[in-house]
Design a protein around this motif. Structure first.
Motif, PDB file in Angstrom:
ATOM      1  N   PRO A  98     -54.042  25.857 -61.214  1.00  0.00           N
ATOM      2  CA  PRO A  98     -54.485  24.604 -60.496  1.00  0.00           C
ATOM      3  C   PRO A  98     -55.822  24.333 -61.122  1.00  0.00           C
ATOM      4  CG  PRO A  98     -53.056  26.171 -59.062  1.00  0.00           C
ATOM      5  CD  PRO A  98     -53.331  26.940 -60.529  1.00  0.00           C
ATOM      6  N   ALA A  99     -57.052  25.135 -61.135  1.00  0.00           N
ATOM      7  CA  ALA A  99     -58.235  24.779 -61.407  1.00  0.00           C
ATOM      8  C   ALA A  99     -58.344  24.418 -62.814  1.00  0.00           C
ATOM      9  CB  ALA A  99     -59.240  25.903 -61.235  1.00  0.00           C
ATOM     10  N   LEU A 100     -57.630  24.929 -63.768  1.00  0.00           N
ATOM     11  CA  LEU A 100     -57.593  24.372 -65.090  1.00  0.00           C
ATOM     12  C   LEU A 100     -57.036  22.790 -65.079  1.00  0.00           C
ATOM     13  CD1 LEU A 100     -58.807  24.379 -67.900  1.00  0.00           C
ATOM     14  CD2 LEU A 100     -56.733  26.089 -68.375  1.00  0.00           C
ATOM     15  N   GLN A 101     -55.787  22.733 -64.609  1.00  0.00           N
ATOM     16  CA  GLN A 101     -55.066  21.496 -64.272  1.00  0.00           C
ATOM     17  C   GLN A 101     -56.033  20.483 -63.661  1.00  0.00           C
ATOM     18  OE1 GLN A 101     -51.415  20.601 -65.096  1.00  0.00           O
ATOM     19  NE2 GLN A 101     -52.605  18.828 -64.980  1.00  0.00           N
ATOM     20  N   ARG A 102     -56.499  20.964 -62.780  1.00  0.00           N
ATOM     21  CA  ARG A 102     -57.619  19.963 -61.973  1.00  0.00           C
ATOM     22  C   ARG A 102     -58.521  19.272 -62.883  1.00  0.00           C
ATOM     23  NH1 ARG A 102     -59.035  15.974 -58.270  1.00  0.00           N
ATOM     24  NH2 ARG A 102     -60.458  16.750 -56.639  1.00  0.00           N
ATOM     25  N   TYR A 103     -59.336  20.108 -63.689  1.00  0.00           N
ATOM     26  CA  TYR A 103     -60.263  19.767 -64.564  1.00  0.00           C
ATOM     27  C   TYR A 103     -59.681  18.820 -65.494  1.00  0.00           C
ATOM     28  CZ  TYR A 103     -62.724  20.141 -68.972  1.00  0.00           C
ATOM     29  OH  TYR A 103     -63.514  19.940 -70.023  1.00  0.00           O
ATOM     30  N   LEU A 104     -58.566  18.962 -66.098  1.00  0.00           N
ATOM     31  CA  LEU A 104     -58.066  18.051 -67.034  1.00  0.00           C
ATOM     32  C   LEU A 104     -57.521  16.816 -66.663  1.00  0.00           C
ATOM     33  CD1 LEU A 104     -55.725  20.437 -69.364  1.00  0.00           C
ATOM     34  CD2 LEU A 104     -58.076  19.534 -69.748  1.00  0.00           C
ATOM     35  N   ASP A 105     -57.156  16.866 -65.108  1.00  0.00           N
ATOM     36  CA  ASP A 105     -56.883  15.552 -64.654  1.00  0.00           C
ATOM     37  C   ASP A 105     -58.188  14.567 -64.494  1.00  0.00           C
ATOM     38  OD1 ASP A 105     -54.150  15.934 -64.331  1.00  0.00           O
ATOM     39  OD2 ASP A 105     -54.320  16.919 -62.449  1.00  0.00           O
ATOM     40  N   VAL A 106     -59.216  15.352 -64.042  1.00  0.00           N
ATOM     41  CA  VAL A 106     -60.556  14.600 -63.979  1.00  0.00           C
ATOM     42  C   VAL A 106     -60.988  13.944 -65.169  1.00  0.00           C
ATOM     43  CG1 VAL A 106     -63.149  14.762 -63.345  1.00  0.00           C
ATOM     44  CG2 VAL A 106     -61.355  16.000 -61.944  1.00  0.00           C
ATOM     45  N   VAL A 107     -60.828  14.885 -66.301  1.00  0.00           N
ATOM     46  CA  VAL A 107     -61.213  14.101 -67.670  1.00  0.00           C
ATOM     47  C   VAL A 107     -60.310  12.954 -67.979  1.00  0.00           C
ATOM     48  CG1 VAL A 107     -61.501  14.713 -69.996  1.00  0.00           C
ATOM     49  CG2 VAL A 107     -62.267  16.358 -68.486  1.00  0.00           C
ATOM     50  N   ARG A 108     -59.039  13.271 -67.858  1.00  0.00           N
ATOM     51  CA  ARG A 108     -58.214  12.146 -68.018  1.00  0.00           C
ATOM     52  C   ARG A 108     -58.204  10.826 -67.272  1.00  0.00           C
ATOM     53  NH1 ARG A 108     -53.849  16.483 -68.207  1.00  0.00           N
ATOM     54  NH2 ARG A 108     -53.061  16.617 -70.155  1.00  0.00           N
ATOM     55  N   ALA A 109     -58.895  10.955 -65.951  1.00  0.00           N
ATOM     56  CA  ALA A 109     -59.209   9.898 -65.136  1.00  0.00           C
ATOM     57  C   ALA A 109     -60.172   8.830 -65.893  1.00  0.00           C
ATOM     58  CB  ALA A 109     -59.536  10.182 -63.758  1.00  0.00           C
ATOM     59  N   PHE A 110     -61.202   9.482 -66.773  1.00  0.00           N
ATOM     60  CA  PHE A 110     -61.934   8.554 -67.492  1.00  0.00           C
ATOM     61  C   PHE A 110     -61.411   8.070 -68.910  1.00  0.00           C
ATOM     62  CE2 PHE A 110     -64.574  11.178 -64.549  1.00  0.00           C
ATOM     63  CZ  PHE A 110     -65.544  10.198 -64.190  1.00  0.00           C
ATOM     64  N   ASN A 111     -59.987   8.410 -69.153  1.00  0.00           N
ATOM     65  CA  ASN A 111     -59.441   8.142 -70.182  1.00  0.00           C
ATOM     66  C   ASN A 111     -57.976   7.547 -70.032  1.00  0.00           C
ATOM     67  OD1 ASN A 111     -61.102   9.004 -72.600  1.00  0.00           O
ATOM     68  ND2 ASN A 111     -61.245  10.574 -71.009  1.00  0.00           N
ATOM     69  N   PRO A 112     -57.905   6.360 -69.246  1.00  0.00           N
ATOM     70  CA  PRO A 112     -56.756   5.961 -68.742  1.00  0.00           C
ATOM     71  C   PRO A 112     -55.463   5.659 -69.840  1.00  0.00           C
ATOM     72  CG  PRO A 112     -58.357   4.283 -68.494  1.00  0.00           C
ATOM     73  CD  PRO A 112     -59.118   5.626 -68.691  1.00  0.00           C
ATOM     74  N   ASN A 113     -56.032   5.281 -71.068  1.00  0.00           N
ATOM     75  CA  ASN A 113     -55.316   5.033 -72.400  1.00  0.00           C
ATOM     76  C   ASN A 113     -54.745   6.293 -72.924  1.00  0.00           C
ATOM     77  OD1 ASN A 113     -55.130   2.271 -71.591  1.00  0.00           O
ATOM     78  ND2 ASN A 113     -57.224   2.032 -72.745  1.00  0.00           N
ATOM     79  N   GLY A 114     -55.097   7.519 -72.373  1.00  0.00           N
ATOM     80  CA  GLY A 114     -54.934   8.779 -72.993  1.00  0.00           C
ATOM     81  C   GLY A 114     -55.769   9.260 -74.096  1.00  0.00           C
ATOM     82  N   GLY A 115     -55.514  10.539 -74.503  1.00  0.00           N
ATOM     83  CA  GLY A 115     -56.655  10.888 -75.322  1.00  0.00           C
ATOM     84  C   GLY A 115     -57.888  11.411 -74.541  1.00  0.00           C
ATOM     85  N   ALA A 116     -59.149  11.456 -75.294  1.00  0.00           N
ATOM     86  CA  ALA A 116     -60.515  11.898 -74.731  1.00  0.00           C
ATOM     87  C   ALA A 116     -61.454  11.029 -75.544  1.00  0.00           C
ATOM     88  CB  ALA A 116     -60.494  13.366 -74.476  1.00  0.00           C
ATOM     89  N   ARG A 117     -61.439   9.862 -75.538  1.00  0.00           N
ATOM     90  CA  ARG A 117     -62.584   9.153 -76.067  1.00  0.00           C
ATOM     91  C   ARG A 117     -63.888   9.233 -75.429  1.00  0.00           C
ATOM     92  NH1 ARG A 117     -61.321   3.224 -77.313  1.00  0.00           N
ATOM     93  NH2 ARG A 117     -63.037   3.276 -78.403  1.00  0.00           N
ATOM     94  N   VAL A 118     -63.644   9.571 -74.187  1.00  0.00           N
ATOM     95  CA  VAL A 118     -65.096   9.532 -73.322  1.00  0.00           C
ATOM     96  C   VAL A 118     -64.975  10.866 -72.530  1.00  0.00           C
ATOM     97  CG1 VAL A 118     -66.068   8.491 -71.126  1.00  0.00           C
ATOM     98  CG2 VAL A 118     -64.906   6.991 -73.025  1.00  0.00           C
ATOM     99  N   TYR A 119     -66.055  11.559 -72.734  1.00  0.00           N
ATOM    100  CA  TYR A 119     -66.359  12.747 -71.820  1.00  0.00           C
ATOM    101  C   TYR A 119     -67.254  12.476 -70.771  1.00  0.00           C
ATOM    102  CZ  TYR A 119     -66.399  17.539 -70.565  1.00  0.00           C
ATOM    103  OH  TYR A 119     -66.183  18.857 -69.698  1.00  0.00           O
ATOM    104  N   PRO A 120     -66.797  12.706 -69.362  1.00  0.00           N
ATOM    105  CA  PRO A 120     -67.532  12.694 -68.263  1.00  0.00           C
ATOM    106  C   PRO A 120     -68.748  13.959 -68.251  1.00  0.00           C
ATOM    107  CG  PRO A 120     -65.693  13.334 -67.432  1.00  0.00           C
ATOM    108  CD  PRO A 120     -65.374  13.350 -68.880  1.00  0.00           C
ATOM    109  N   GLY A 121     -69.953  13.675 -68.100  1.00  0.00           N
ATOM    110  CA  GLY A 121     -70.779  14.814 -67.944  1.00  0.00           C
ATOM    111  C   GLY A 121     -70.782  14.961 -66.285  1.00  0.00           C
ATOM    112  N   SER A 122     -71.557  15.981 -65.883  1.00  0.00           N
ATOM    113  CA  SER A 122     -71.799  16.371 -64.611  1.00  0.00           C
ATOM    114  C   SER A 122     -72.054  15.077 -63.580  1.00  0.00           C
ATOM    115  CB  SER A 122     -72.590  17.476 -64.301  1.00  0.00           C
ATOM    116  OG  SER A 122     -72.381  18.713 -65.041  1.00  0.00           O
ATOM    117  N   PRO A 123     -72.993  14.336 -63.851  1.00  0.00           N
ATOM    118  CA  PRO A 123     -73.186  13.215 -62.869  1.00  0.00           C
ATOM    119  C   PRO A 123     -71.796  12.234 -62.731  1.00  0.00           C
ATOM    120  CG  PRO A 123     -75.026  13.297 -64.361  1.00  0.00           C
ATOM    121  CD  PRO A 123     -73.944  14.160 -65.029  1.00  0.00           C
TER     122      PRO A 123
END
Length: 315
Positions: A98-123
């Protein structure tokens, strides 16, 4: 002093560890209705383009977040327990903790079109999870990153919820402790490009604990062949124990730290092999949540047979 730019390292294995722990900690702290203040002493630029020049030059994200987001074999899919969230659309990866899934879901929220063009920093990870009545204090001294951070935060139109300060976080962040609500998470993530950063982490943490003994303090550090790096978690443990506070120490190693020999006979360092997160007053649920997540992260990000993780706690 200002040679370090996190844009070169965004989304690497150290970010995976740091942000998995950060999200799990925030999720627990945000279960209570009372306002939470988050203080980030070294905020960086806030958002990073993984297809940009900086990240592309280092390629570190390829061995971090991009490897985790790579498609999994369909036959391996086993839906994990779902973790409730108000702001993030859920996805299901192959049997992830669950904790790893949660992390990936947060990153995906910043990339609605899939992939990971944008990486969110801590802020941006923190702001994404906070509620309207919570506060975020961001410190960044690097002149270029501070300007970029201010511009990125301005796009959120978050008003007075977020304060961006072009100041030395170690020098002035304690002015926000304790916050009016008496609830705070302080994240310390300096570059450690100069050896004095290790001592400043210890000095800041000691002063912060005097001002606000019940706050949660999270410190990221690199595990490299430098005495200060290995001494830091030991001294933090001693500090927490003397103060009668609980602590948690998580590390992730993805490869050997031994020098590499090139075909031409030259030797070079292999890049960052490992990093750690040390927390004082961590959520009591955190260790059990991180155990399976770190075990999976170690297996998924391993670069050689030296990959490992550790998770200790006390107090």
């Amino acid at each position: 002093m200002f040679s370090y730019r996190h844009a070169f390292h965004a989304g690497n294995h150290a970010d995976v560890l740091k942000h998995t722990v950060l999200i799990a900690t925030l999720d627990h702290l945000l279960e209570k209705e009372a306002a939470l203040t988050v203080v980030d002493t070294h905020a960086g630029a806030g958002l990073y383009r993984l297809d940009g020049d900086y990240a592309g030059t280092s390629g570190e994200a390829a061995e971090g977040i991009l490897r985790l987001l790579a498609p999994k074999p369909a036959a391996a899919v086993t839906p994990p327990a779902q973790v409730a969230t108000k702001k993030i659309a859920k996805s299901v990866d192959a049997a992830l903790a669950p904790a790893l899934q949660r992390y990936l879901d947060v990153v995906r929220a910043f990339n609605p079109n899939g992939g990971a063009r944008v990486y969110p920093g801590s802020p941006f990870i923190t702001q994404h999870l906070l509620r309207e009545h919570d506060k975020l204090k961001l410190f960044e001294l690097h002149p270029t990153d501070s300007r970029t951070l201010s511009a990125n935060i301005a796009q959120l139109e978050a008003g007075r919820q977020i304060a961006v300060l072009h100041e030395d976080g170690f020098g002035s962040a304690t002015k926000f402790l304790p916050p009016p609500s008496r609830r705070a998470l302080v994240l310390m993530d300096p570059s450690y490009e100069i050896k004095s950063d290790y001592a400043r982490v210890l000095d800041f943490t000691a002063e912060a604990l005097k001002r606000f003994a019940t706050g949660t303090y999270a410190i990221w550090y690199p595990i490299i062949p430098r005495p200060e790096a290995h001494d830091l978690p030991r001294r933090l443990k001693t500090m927490a124990t003397k103060a009668g506070k609980s602590w948690l120490h998580a590390t992730l190693t993805v490869k050997s730290s031994k020098l590499l020999t090139t075909d031409s006979g030259e030797t070079k360092r292999p890049g960052l092999p490992a990093s750690g997160m040390f927390l004082i007053n961590p959520p009591y649920t955190l260790k059990a949540l991180l155990q399976p997540a770190l075990e999976q992260t170690k297996d998924l990000l391993a670069q050689d047979r030296h990959a490992a993780f550790s998770l200790d706690s006390g107090g």
